[in-house]
Design a protein around this motif. Structure first.
Motif, PDB file in Angstrom:
ATOM      1  N   PHE A 184       6.798  -2.504   7.412  1.00 20.16           N
ATOM      2  CA  PHE A 184       6.442  -3.573   8.345  1.00 20.16           C
ATOM      3  C   PHE A 184       7.575  -3.649   9.346  1.00 20.16           C
ATOM      4  O   PHE A 184       8.666  -4.104   9.009  1.00 20.16           O
ATOM      5  N   LEU A 189      11.209  -2.773   8.319  1.00 18.77           N
ATOM      6  CA  LEU A 189      11.360  -2.956   6.875  1.00 18.77           C
ATOM      7  C   LEU A 189      10.459  -1.986   6.117  1.00 18.77           C
ATOM      8  O   LEU A 189       9.239  -2.076   6.189  1.00 18.77           O
ATOM      9  N   PRO A 211      10.778  -7.809  -9.241  1.00 16.88           N
ATOM     10  CA  PRO A 211      11.183  -9.024  -8.535  1.00 16.88           C
ATOM     11  C   PRO A 211      10.331  -9.293  -7.303  1.00 16.88           C
ATOM     12  O   PRO A 211       9.655  -8.401  -6.789  1.00 16.88           O
ATOM     13  N   SER A 212      10.380 -10.524  -6.867  1.00 20.95           N
ATOM     14  CA  SER A 212       9.664 -10.935  -5.661  1.00 20.95           C
ATOM     15  C   SER A 212      10.126 -10.091  -4.475  1.00 20.95           C
ATOM     16  O   SER A 212      11.321  -9.847  -4.309  1.00 20.95           O
ATOM     17  N   GLY A 213       9.177  -9.635  -3.686  1.00 20.20           N
ATOM     18  CA  GLY A 213       9.522  -8.837  -2.508  1.00 20.20           C
ATOM     19  C   GLY A 213       9.691  -7.360  -2.802  1.00 20.20           C
ATOM     20  O   GLY A 213      10.033  -6.582  -1.906  1.00 20.20           O
ATOM     21  N   SER A 214       9.423  -6.947  -4.047  1.00 22.42           N
ATOM     22  CA  SER A 214       9.647  -5.537  -4.381  1.00 22.42           C
ATOM     23  C   SER A 214       8.493  -4.647  -3.916  1.00 22.42           C
ATOM     24  O   SER A 214       8.604  -3.430  -3.952  1.00 22.42           O
ATOM     25  N   GLY A 215       7.374  -5.246  -3.506  1.00 23.68           N
ATOM     26  CA  GLY A 215       6.278  -4.449  -2.965  1.00 23.68           C
ATOM     27  C   GLY A 215       5.039  -4.382  -3.839  1.00 23.68           C
ATOM     28  O   GLY A 215       4.097  -3.647  -3.541  1.00 23.68           O
ATOM     29  N   LYS A 216       4.990  -5.203  -4.899  1.00 24.05           N
ATOM     30  CA  LYS A 216       3.865  -5.143  -5.834  1.00 24.05           C
ATOM     31  C   LYS A 216       2.536  -5.463  -5.149  1.00 24.05           C
ATOM     32  O   LYS A 216       1.553  -4.740  -5.300  1.00 24.05           O
ATOM     33  N   THR A 217       2.541  -6.565  -4.383  1.00 20.63           N
ATOM     34  CA  THR A 217       1.308  -6.949  -3.694  1.00 20.63           C
ATOM     35  C   THR A 217       0.880  -5.869  -2.703  1.00 20.63           C
ATOM     36  O   THR A 217      -0.309  -5.561  -2.580  1.00 20.63           O
ATOM     37  N   THR A 218       1.852  -5.292  -2.027  1.00 24.11           N
ATOM     38  CA  THR A 218       1.521  -4.263  -1.037  1.00 24.11           C
ATOM     39  C   THR A 218       0.883  -3.042  -1.709  1.00 24.11           C
ATOM     40  O   THR A 218      -0.023  -2.418  -1.147  1.00 24.11           O
ATOM     41  N   VAL A 227       8.757  -1.136   3.005  1.00 25.39           N
ATOM     42  CA  VAL A 227       8.393  -1.941   1.852  1.00 25.39           C
ATOM     43  C   VAL A 227       7.992  -1.069   0.661  1.00 25.39           C
ATOM     44  O   VAL A 227       8.260  -1.393  -0.489  1.00 25.39           O
TER      45      VAL A 227
HETATM   46  N1  LIG Z   1       2.111  -8.451   6.578  1.00 27.77           N
HETATM   47  C1  LIG Z   1       3.463  -8.360   6.410  1.00 27.77           C
HETATM   48  N2  LIG Z   1       4.269  -8.371   7.478  1.00 27.77           N
HETATM   49  C2  LIG Z   1       5.606  -8.278   7.345  1.00 27.77           C
HETATM   50  N3  LIG Z   1       6.237  -8.175   6.153  1.00 27.77           N
HETATM   51  C3  LIG Z   1       5.474  -8.159   5.048  1.00 27.77           C
HETATM   52  C4  LIG Z   1       4.053  -8.261   5.120  1.00 27.77           C
HETATM   53  N4  LIG Z   1       3.570  -8.223   3.854  1.00 27.77           N
HETATM   54  C5  LIG Z   1       4.638  -8.105   3.045  1.00 27.77           C
HETATM   55  N5  LIG Z   1       5.778  -8.062   3.743  1.00 27.77           N
HETATM   56  C6  LIG Z   1       7.139  -7.904   3.192  1.00 27.77           C
HETATM   57  O1  LIG Z   1       7.111  -6.792   2.349  1.00 27.77           O
HETATM   58  C7  LIG Z   1       7.932  -7.007   1.225  1.00 27.77           C
HETATM   59  C8  LIG Z   1       7.140  -6.760  -0.026  1.00 27.77           C
HETATM   60  O2  LIG Z   1       6.143  -7.719  -0.121  1.00 27.77           O
HETATM   61  P1  LIG Z   1       5.116  -7.810  -1.317  1.00 27.77           P
HETATM   62  O3  LIG Z   1       4.398  -6.536  -1.464  1.00 27.77           O
HETATM   63  O4  LIG Z   1       4.319  -9.029  -1.116  1.00 27.77           O
HETATM   64  O5  LIG Z   1       6.112  -7.997  -2.570  1.00 27.77           O
HETATM   65  P2  LIG Z   1       5.834  -8.642  -3.984  1.00 27.77           P
HETATM   66  O6  LIG Z   1       4.367  -8.777  -4.175  1.00 27.77           O
HETATM   67  O7  LIG Z   1       6.462  -7.688  -4.947  1.00 27.77           O
HETATM   68  O8  LIG Z   1       6.540  -9.951  -3.995  1.00 27.77           O
HETATM   69  C9  LIG Z   1       8.471  -8.400   1.345  1.00 27.77           C
HETATM   70  O9  LIG Z   1       9.773  -8.305   1.877  1.00 27.77           O
HETATM   71  C10 LIG Z   1       7.542  -9.056   2.306  1.00 27.77           C
HETATM   72  O10 LIG Z   1       8.213 -10.043   3.046  1.00 27.77           O
END
Ligand SMILES: Nc1ncnc2c1ncn2[C@@H]1O[C@H](COP(=O)(O)OP(=O)(O)O)[C@@H](O)[C@H]1O
Ligand SMILES: [Mg+2]
Lengths: 261, 223
Positions: free
Chosen positions: A19, A22, A43-50, A24
């Motif tokens: 992004f 960054l 941990p939070s922000g590690s990219g799991k959701t992505t 991710v």
């Molecule tokens: N649409 C987006 N735009 C910018 N940054 C994003 C976006 N989605 C996620 N991020 C960033 O990507 C990183 C990983 O996010 P995410 O996959 O949600 O992590 P997790 O689910 O492990 O907490 C975080 O630093 C988050 O801020």
């Protein structure tokens, strides 16, 4: 519970996503076999959701490949065609952290929306199937109420039923219990555990280690956009190999730990 | 009975009739056309296509940045000089529709943007395309959000149609003007016109309230 001998349903390799500046996801490799339950922690922000969003076609990786048995087989080096994205979405369904139910539709309408509008299932059949699924999770009598009339746990169970109604090959759960009051977590995890036992293939992002221990075949630990460690839950939780994994698990198991520095 | 009271009574029906056969149909048709236009413009404005979004932005800017009376005059008195002659009524419908289109487009755009992103994604995860999600999930929710501001747009429009009297459309205010010119009772007739507009708007406000209550049924109360 081991399904390791069966064929892979999904193979993702070298997934990258940035992004802006960054990065991710650095290079994510992931194989999910039919009937397997993979738990993703980190941990939070590690990219799991992505990772989950990429598998569901909600996010388009900058590079790498996602291949489902029987298609689609997508190489993200090339621009994604609309048809491919829809095919990818067709294979999996996501249960969101904040359920994302449709507030203007009743429980039943939420559940049949996909089958009827997208999959063109006859309405009577879709309703019958939806009722059976709602029955399973103890919400049949709620079929005609609106989401705001349900508790958080009930909303999340409807979210699960909405995903199940599509009969996807892969279920994706993104911290399905993180937004719930503690006493409501159990009901939702029980439903997911039952689905796992029934043979549904799923990738679950969760911090509920007891669930991971009881239901998963493999646990992946992610940190900083890479999968640091992957192993069977027993191994992961009793004998983690990497320092970062140990630190993370330690922090989850002992939230009141002494500061180390 | 005094002359004034008699004049008031005699002019009441012509003025109300002007409202029912002029003002309200004009407002309704302009609003209906304007809403369709507004939806198209709002979607263009939100689209990833640069040209579409710039065009929509320019349109909104012109409509909102110029007086309605001037827009009306351009269409009715201006266009004939380049050979386009339009009758008073269609001129008014065109001008008011274009005007509503510009204002309501911003309302609809804001309403679409107010629907949480998670609703789009829930649509995508159940396999919907963008347009399907828009139609089945986003617009119904956006419609709920836009009812109060669009009702206000409609009520303003009802009042603004009085400007159509300037291009000789027979409506509520023109009826009052004609009687005033004839009787020379300007104060009485113009106050009477104001009164009738006011009653019309009160009724519309009540209808607005009822509509909002009806649409409220899926929204948690007290939150
Ligand atoms: N649409 C987006 N735009 C910018 N940054 C994003 C976006 N989605 C996620 N991020 C960033 O990507 C990183 C990983 O996010 P995410 O996959 O949600 O992590 P997790 O689910 O492990 O907490 C975080 O630093 C988050 O801020
Ligand atoms: Mg997350």
């Amino acid at each position: 519970m081991s399904h390791m001998d069966t064929d892979p349903l999904l193979r993702a390799s070298g997934l990258r996503k940035s992004f802006g500046d960054l990065e991710v996801l650095h290079s994510i490799d992931l194989t999910v076999r039919k009937g397997e339950v993979v738990v993703l922690i980190g941990p939070s922000g590690s990219g799991k959701t992505t990772v989950l969003r990429s598998l569901n076609g909600l996010e388009t990786p900058d590079g790498g490949r996602i291949e489902f048995a029987g298609g689609p087989d997508l190489d993200f080096a090339a621009p994604l065609r609309k048809r491919d994205r829809l095919a990818l979405r067709d294979r999996s369904a996501m249960v969101f952290q904040q359920h994302n139910l449709f507030p203007h539709k009743t429980v039943l309408q939420n559940v049949i929306e996909g089958p009827v509008q997208v999959q063109k299932v006859p309405k009577a059949q879709a309703i019958a199937e939806a009722e059976a699924l709602l029955d399973r999770v103890g919400l049949r009598e709620k079929r005609d109420v609106y989401p705001f009339q349900l508790s958080g746990g009930q909303q999340q169970r409807v979210g699960i039923v909405r995903a199940l109604a599509l009969k996807p090959q892969l279920l994706l759960f993104d911290e399905p219990t993180s937004a719930l009051d503690p006493e409501l977590v159990g009901d939702v995890l029980t439903v997911i555990k039952e689905l796992a036992d029934e043979g549904w293939t799923m990738v679950v992002v969760t911090h509920e280690l007891s669930f991971a221990r009881a239901a998963s075949d493999e646990v992946l630990f992610m940190d900083g956009g890479v999968i640091v460690e992957r192993s069977a839950p027993q191994q992961m939780f009793t004998n983690p190999q990497h320092r970062r994994t140990r630190q993370f698990l330690d922090r989850i198991l002992n939230p009141l730990h002494e500061r180390q520095d | 009975m005094s002359d004034s009271a008699q004049l008031f009574l005699d002019s009441l029906w012509p003025i109300v009739r002007g409202g029912l056969t002029g003002t309200i149909p004009l407002a309704l048709s302009a609003f209906a056309i304007g809403l369709v236009l507004a939806l198209i413009v709002a979607l263009m404005r939100l689209s990833a296509n640069r040209w579409a979004s710039s065009l929509a932005r320019a349109y909104i800017s012109v409509i909102r940045g110029t007086p309605l009376l001037v827009q009306l005059f351009v269409i009715f008195y201006g266009l004939p000089s380049i050979g386009v002659l339009i009758d008073p009524w269609p001129s008014a419908v065109v001008a008011f529709s274009l005007n509503v289109g510009g204002y309501a487009a911003e309302v609809i755009r804001a309403a679409i943007l107010s629907v949480p992103k998670g609703q789009w994604e829930a649509g995508y995860t159940i396999g919907m395309s963008r347009s399907q999600s828009l139609r089945r999930l986003i617009l119904p929710q956006a419609a709920r959000v836009s009812v109060p501001p669009l009702s206000n747009t409609f009520i303003s429009l009802v009042k603004d149609t009085s400007l159509a009297s300037m291009i000789l459309v027979t409506e509520l205010f023109r009826e009052a003007q004609k009687i005033a010119a004839f009787s020379q009772e300007f104060m009485l007739l113009y106050l009477q016109a104001a009164l009738v507009y006011w009653v019309f708007c009160l009724v519309l406000s009540m209808a607005q309230g009822a509509l909002e209550t009806r649409l409220d049924r899926y929204v948690a109360h007290g939150h």
